[in-house]
Design a protein around this motif. Sequence first.
Motif, mmCIF file in Angstrom:
data_model
loop_
_atom_site.group_PDB
_atom_site.id
_atom_site.type_symbol
_atom_site.label_atom_id
_atom_site.label_comp_id
_atom_site.label_asym_id
_atom_site.label_seq_id
_atom_site.Cartn_x
_atom_site.Cartn_y
_atom_site.Cartn_z
ATOM 1 N N LEU A 165 8.766 5.310 3.757
ATOM 2 C CA LEU A 165 7.684 6.220 4.136
ATOM 3 C C LEU A 165 6.325 5.675 3.689
ATOM 4 N N SER A 206 0.367 12.842 10.304
ATOM 5 C CA SER A 206 0.914 13.125 8.964
ATOM 6 C C SER A 206 0.400 14.434 8.378
ATOM 7 N N TRP A 219 5.622 18.057 4.643
ATOM 8 C CA TRP A 219 6.600 17.075 4.183
ATOM 9 C C TRP A 219 7.429 17.653 3.049
ATOM 10 N N TRP A 230 6.838 9.814 14.528
ATOM 11 C CA TRP A 230 7.482 9.468 13.259
ATOM 12 C C TRP A 230 8.944 9.107 13.466
#
Length: 182
Positions: free
Chosen positions: A32, A41, A46, A138
Amino acid sequence: MVDERTAIAGRARLFTALPLPGEAVDSLRAELARHPCGPGSRRLRWSRPQTWHVTLGFYGMDDPRERSAWLRERLAGIAAPVVRLEASGSFRGVLWIGVRGDGLDELAAAVRPEDEERAFRGHLTLARGDAPAAIRAWARLLGSYRGPAWTAREVVLFRSDAGARGHVHTPVERFPLGRPVT
């Protein structure tokens, strides 16, 4: 044995999972970090590495003592799968890393909730969000990821409670697995 501090009388939101060893966490963190400003992002929430796990079964609101007894019986003599984090993909609003390995499907079947209708798909949730393009981008970036293999030596029954920074996962009971699948 059920941890008396977490198995408060009554029902709790429960699930079983495989914890990740440090080498698997370190490898995925390094992957990552190769994409620090990856697409979208900031639009994704996350998951924190200390919460990473591979869910095997979700039981919803259930009695911790009863579920522990059920799991103890179901997991007796089950072999320890050899697994790895590998590839990536997405569900609606979720970016995940895949989990593959010898014996993983058999382990998941042993702890499968009685009323579960969906097929098991081993994965680790990395991020959530209402950003389909970012999640797809991603998933492409991480598509060739292949982490180190490890022997999953235990299944953990977790209690999940809402917290200020997302859900807090507290171990209720740990179930050691048998010899590695060969």
